[in-house]
Structure formats: structure tokens, C-alpha cells
Design a protein around this motif. Structure first.
Motif, PDB file in Angstrom:
ATOM      1  N   ARG A  65      -9.554  -9.544   1.991  1.00 52.77           N
ATOM      2  CA  ARG A  65      -8.380 -10.393   2.172  1.00 52.77           C
ATOM      3  C   ARG A  65      -7.222  -9.856   1.345  1.00 52.77           C
ATOM      4  O   ARG A  65      -7.388  -9.562   0.154  1.00 52.77           O
ATOM      5  CB  ARG A  65      -8.722 -11.820   1.749  1.00 52.77           C
ATOM      6  N   PRO A  66      -6.013  -9.721   1.927  1.00 48.33           N
ATOM      7  CA  PRO A  66      -4.838  -9.339   1.132  1.00 48.33           C
ATOM      8  C   PRO A  66      -4.620 -10.327  -0.002  1.00 48.33           C
ATOM      9  O   PRO A  66      -4.853 -11.530   0.145  1.00 48.33           O
ATOM     10  CB  PRO A  66      -3.689  -9.384   2.145  1.00 48.33           C
ATOM     11  N   ARG A  67      -4.151  -9.827  -1.131  1.00 49.05           N
ATOM     12  CA  ARG A  67      -4.063 -10.667  -2.316  1.00 49.05           C
ATOM     13  C   ARG A  67      -3.023 -11.773  -2.198  1.00 49.05           C
ATOM     14  O   ARG A  67      -3.212 -12.863  -2.738  1.00 49.05           O
ATOM     15  CB  ARG A  67      -3.789  -9.814  -3.556  1.00 49.05           C
ATOM     16  N   ASN A  68      -1.908 -11.490  -1.542  1.00 45.38           N
ATOM     17  CA  ASN A  68      -0.892 -12.531  -1.389  1.00 45.38           C
ATOM     18  C   ASN A  68       0.040 -12.172  -0.244  1.00 45.38           C
ATOM     19  O   ASN A  68       0.056 -11.024   0.208  1.00 45.38           O
ATOM     20  CB  ASN A  68      -0.128 -12.754  -2.705  1.00 45.38           C
ATOM     21  N   PRO A  69       0.838 -13.128   0.245  1.00 43.25           N
ATOM     22  CA  PRO A  69       1.698 -12.883   1.406  1.00 43.25           C
ATOM     23  C   PRO A  69       3.032 -12.234   1.067  1.00 43.25           C
ATOM     24  O   PRO A  69       3.853 -12.025   1.967  1.00 43.25           O
ATOM     25  CB  PRO A  69       1.922 -14.296   1.969  1.00 43.25           C
ATOM     26  N   MET A  70       3.283 -11.890  -0.192  1.00 43.95           N
ATOM     27  CA  MET A  70       4.568 -11.333  -0.584  1.00 43.95           C
ATOM     28  C   MET A  70       4.580  -9.808  -0.641  1.00 43.95           C
ATOM     29  O   MET A  70       5.627  -9.195  -0.853  1.00 43.95           O
ATOM     30  CB  MET A  70       5.003 -11.901  -1.946  1.00 43.95           C
ATOM     31  N   ILE A  71       3.412  -9.173  -0.513  1.00 46.42           N
ATOM     32  CA  ILE A  71       3.352  -7.723  -0.398  1.00 46.42           C
ATOM     33  C   ILE A  71       3.116  -7.375   1.069  1.00 46.42           C
ATOM     34  O   ILE A  71       2.680  -8.207   1.855  1.00 46.42           O
ATOM     35  CB  ILE A  71       2.230  -7.138  -1.292  1.00 46.42           C
ATOM     36  N   ASN A  72       3.414  -6.143   1.441  1.00 52.20           N
ATOM     37  CA  ASN A  72       3.428  -5.792   2.864  1.00 52.20           C
ATOM     38  C   ASN A  72       2.110  -6.076   3.569  1.00 52.20           C
ATOM     39  O   ASN A  72       2.095  -6.606   4.686  1.00 52.20           O
ATOM     40  CB  ASN A  72       3.786  -4.308   3.022  1.00 52.20           C
ATOM     41  N   ILE A  73       1.009  -5.720   2.927  1.00 57.62           N
ATOM     42  CA  ILE A  73      -0.279  -5.879   3.589  1.00 57.62           C
ATOM     43  C   ILE A  73      -0.575  -7.356   3.856  1.00 57.62           C
ATOM     44  O   ILE A  73      -1.187  -7.709   4.876  1.00 57.62           O
ATOM     45  CB  ILE A  73      -1.403  -5.213   2.751  1.00 57.62           C
ATOM     46  N   GLY A  74      -0.124  -8.232   2.953  1.00 57.51           N
ATOM     47  CA  GLY A  74      -0.295  -9.663   3.169  1.00 57.51           C
ATOM     48  C   GLY A  74       0.729 -10.239   4.127  1.00 57.51           C
ATOM     49  O   GLY A  74       0.434 -11.156   4.898  1.00 57.51           O
ATOM     50  N   ALA A  75       1.952  -9.684   4.101  1.00 58.41           N
ATOM     51  CA  ALA A  75       3.011 -10.189   4.976  1.00 58.41           C
ATOM     52  C   ALA A  75       2.728  -9.862   6.436  1.00 58.41           C
ATOM     53  O   ALA A  75       3.020 -10.665   7.335  1.00 58.41           O
ATOM     54  CB  ALA A  75       4.354  -9.598   4.554  1.00 58.41           C
TER      55      ALA A  75
END
Length: 457
Positions: free
Chosen positions: A107-117
Motif C-alpha cells: 500500500r502507498p504510504r500516503n496520498p500526497m506523494i505520486n505513488i499514492g496520488a
């Protein structure tokens, strides 16, 4: 008299423009590399929709990563917190915006980095939403946050598509981990179009204030997303919005914020102000040098740090008029300011001191500016208990602050009306303003977080 706020903004912008000229424009996207480095604008939006601006406030630039918190908000509103947390976490990464930053689960760590966004982009709409409809939903949603229809800069969109190899690789990686819905190339293309929307600093300030106002756009008065969504988004912005400089930003500036590589920075201080700033030169973290300085200055000068305690709770009591003071035989408890938990707790202690001398009690709320749900419930319960103990209680509530606000509730005895206003003492049993899953957010986030950081670079 002319308000000094515009003059102050001019002074801040001029000072920050001359405090060195370091930083470089983003060069890895050809269209952004041609940006005029001298451009510099700043805007503030207040809670009533007043917008102040200085400098190049009408120059439009692409929103880039500042779109991430708003796409996250739409995904939360459309799919719910549980579903979004299954795909994207909420932990700070400590990595640059374009790094492979995954938990052990993939799971991407958070939605504020590209992979999470990119992963978040694919969650906007429902499970059957087509890529084209998803792009339309995001464009309309971000336009609602801004209070006007936003357009796409097609030249920037094409330029980013031509250099999208890394984002495409990130999308395929998350897809292989089972965390990305749909086809990777659709998610990347839609994400790039999302980042290519054109805004100016006035738009950013209004968008920020919409988040800071619980999802209500202060200009259009439209409720764009539920209040619980904004709380979740602001929390993630506070810890993750400024990439691997987030800790320094939070300790120094103390405003939930998001930056974009075109040079924009957005700051949203709950209940107070929305900030938009723009200048193309970036520091080593990918944040606008001048915009960061501007936010630092505003926070320092105006006391806007999130952790700066407001001095309101101790001043909630305006005064107490004893029965013999004015000869009417009535005891008045006069309250003032904003009623949240701390302020209402002080008020309740004052009500607790009301003696059992048979004198009628007036709870005067005419000087109270506002109350949140917690403050409202606490005051109502205090009044109910005074009545239960046999006191003759009257409420002066001209602005009807104690009325229920879109709540299911069970009414008890009504308060008598006086000449200034009325209120009842309904006890609110249904007090959720967000989906049930949001109440389990912290527990679920910890359950899903991996204990090891995935070093996949």
C-alpha cells in the motif's frame, strides 16, 4: 477607512521577493522549465469569502500536486474512508514526491506523494466509473472547491505525458500489488490531466478556505464535501503535504499545506484562513522558495501556527448579574466568544455554581459568536440539568445557537422563551456528521500500516 490587509500583503510579498534569489524552476517537465522565475503572487481568503491578493495574483499556472488533497477529498466522499484506507495509507513517507514509497503490504504510504496520488485518483467515483467520467468528476470537483470552472493546460498535459515513464512505472508497481483499481495507464493519464488544471493564487486561497471551513465554499456557499472529509484531508496535509520537509514545515509554519512543482503552495488553517502563494523557483524539496518564505512570514506575524493555543476559553464568561444587582430578582449568566469544548466546560462550571436560592436563571448567549456541536450539546445539557434540579431557567439565544443543526434528536422539556429568543433542551442522541467508518480511522490505519519501510529503490 481602508483595511490595512492589502498593504500588509504587499509588504510581505516585497520583502520575501528580495530575501535572496535561490532555487530553480522545475526542469524535468519542458513546459514548466520555461516559466518566468520573476512571477510572484499571494492571496488570502477569509471565512466569509473575502479575498485579498498581491502581486501576480491573476497569473494562472498548473495546479500540479496541489490537486492531490482535493482528489483525496473526492475519493473519500465517493468511496468512504474504509475503502480508501484499503488502498492508500496516511503515514508520512520521509521520501521525495516521486519515490517508490510502499508499506510492506504494497500500500502507498500516503496520498500526497505520486505513488499514492495515482492510486487515489483511481478511487474517485464509484467502482464502475469510466476513466473519462472520473476525469470529469475530478475537474468538476476541483472547480467546486475553487468556485469557478477550471480549465486544463493542454500543452502542460502533453508535456507531462511525454515524460511520464516514472509515474507509469509507479502505477504498474501498485497495480501488481493489488492496490490500484483499473488500468495503470488510465490512472496515470487521468492523474496528469488532474495536475494540468489551471489556477491562480486566488483560486488556491478559496480552495484552501473551503477545506478550512468544513467543505463549504465561502464564496459560493456550496457544501462541496462533508466536514469529516476535510478533517481527514487536513490531517494528512499536516503530516505529509510538504513531502520530506513536512516535519520542518509543521514545526516552523504550523499550517496544513500542499505544494506543487509549478511553484504553488496552498495553506489551510481550520476556521481561520486559506492561503495561496506562487513563484516558480523551487527548493531542493520541490517547494516554492518564495511561497515558503511567505507562509513562514504570515504564520509568524499573524499567529497562524496550528499549535498556538487560542485565548478564548478563559474569557468565555462575560459576567454574572446577581438577583439584587439590578433589582429584578433574576440571576443572569452572560457568556461570550466561541463555544467549543474548552469554552463550554468553563461555562458549565459557572452554571454549576448557581445557588439554590429560588431566583430564576437567565443564560445569556447574545454575545456568543458561534458554537460547534460539542459546545452546543454541553450547554444544552447544562441547562437541562439546571432545570432538572428545579431551577427556573430562561435562555436568551437571539441567533438560535442552541437549535439542532441537521441532527436526529429526541426532545425533552422545552425552555421558556424570553423577549430576545428561544431555545429548547433537546438531548442529541445522534451526533455523527460523517460515515461510521470514519470513527474507526485511527485504529484501521494502524492495523494496516506495515512495520517495515519498503526500500524498493
Amino acid at each position: 477607512m481602508q483595511t490595512p490587509v492589502p498593504d500588509y500583503l504587499d509588504e510581505v510579498r516585497e520583502t520575501c521577493a528580495h530575501e535572496g534569489d535561490d532555487g530553480e524552476v522545475a526542469s524535468y517537465i519542458p513546459e514548466l522549465a520555461d516559466a518566468d522565475p520573476s512571477l510572484f503572487g499571494v492571496a488570502l481568503c477569509t471565512i466569509d469569502g473575502t479575498v485579498y491578493a498581491s502581486g501576480d495574483a491573476e497569473h494562472r499556472f498548473t495546479i500540479q500536486s496541489i490537486s492531490k488533497p482535493f482528489a483525496y477529498a473526492l475519493a473519500l466522499a465517493d468511496r468512504g474512508l474504509d475503502t480508501v484506507l484499503e488502498h492508500v495509507g496516511v503515514e508520512p513517507s520521509g521520501d521525495a514526491f516521486n519515490e517508490i514509497s510502499l508499506e510492506q503490504s504494497g500500500r502507498p504510504r500516503n496520498p500526497m506523494i505520486n505513488i499514492g496520488a495515482i492510486t487515489t485518483h483511481a478511487l474517485v467515483g464509484d467502482a464502475d466509473t469510466t476513466p473519462a467520467d472520473r476525469v470529469r468528476r475530478i475537474r468538476e470537483g476541483l472547480s467546486a472547491f475553487a468556485g469557478r470552472e477550471l480549465e486544463v493546460d493542454d500543452a502542460v498535459r502533453r508535456s507531462e505525458l511525454d515524460t511520464a515513464s516514472r509515474n507509469m512505472a509507479l502505477a504498474y508497481l501498485v497495480h501488481a500489488q493489488g492496490k490500484l483499481e483499473g488500468e495503470p495507464h488510465d490512472a496515470v493519464e487521468g492523474y496528469i490531466e488532474q495536475c494540468s488544471l489551471l489556477v491562480d493564487v486566488r483560486d488556491l486561497a478559496v480552495m484552501a478556505m473551503t477545506l478550512a471551513s468544513g467543505g463549504r465554499n465561502p464564496v459560493t456557499d456550496e457544501q462541496v464535501v462533508p466536514a469529516w472529509v476535510c478533517r481527514q484531508v487536513l490531517a494528512v496535509m499536516a503530516t505529509c503535504g510538504m513531502y520530506d520537509a513536512a516535519g520542518d514545515w509543521m514545526s516552523t509554519v504550523g499550517i496544513p499545506a500542499k505544494s506543487g512543482v509549478a511553484g504553488g503552495v496552498l495553506g489551510a488553517l481550520p476556521g481561520q484562513v486559506g492561503i495561496g502563494a506562487f513563484s516558480p523557483k523551487l527548493d531542493r524539496f520541490g517547494n516554492s522558495v518564495r511561497a515558503v518564505r511567505t507562509c513562514e512570514r504570515l504564520s509568524r506575524d499573524m499567529g497562524l501556527h496550528l499549535m498556538q493555543a487560542p485565548e478564548v476559553a478563559s474569557h468565555v464568561l462575560y459576567g454574572v448579574v446577581e438577583p439584587d444587582d439590578d433589582g429584578d430578582g433574576v440571576r443572569e449568566v452572560q457568556l461570550q466568544g466561541t463555544m467549543h469544548f474548552a469554552a463550554a466546560e468553563v461555562a458549565l462550571r459557572e452554571l454549576e455554581r448557581v445557588p439554590d436560592d429560588g431566583a430564576p436563571v437567565v443564560v445569556d448567549l447574545s454575545r456568543v459568536a458561534s458554537t460547534n456541536d460539542v459546545g452546543r450539546r454541553m450547554l444544552r445539557e447544562g441547562i437541562r440539568r439546571l432545570q432538572r434540579d428545579g431551577h427556573d431557567v430562561r435562555v436568551s439565544d437571539p441567533d438560535r445557537l442552541l437549535d439542532s443543526r441537521d441532527r436526529a434528536e429526541v426532545a425533552t422539556d422545552a425552555l421558556p422563551a424570553d423577549e430576545e429568543g428561544t431555545a429548547d433542551t433537546a438531548t442529541e442522541r445522534a451526533d455523527t456528521e460523517r460515515p461510521e467508518e470514519e470513527g474507526r480511522a485511527t485504529e484501521q490505519a494502524h492495523e494496516r500500516s506495515g512495520t517495515d519501510r519498503a526500500g524498493t529503490d
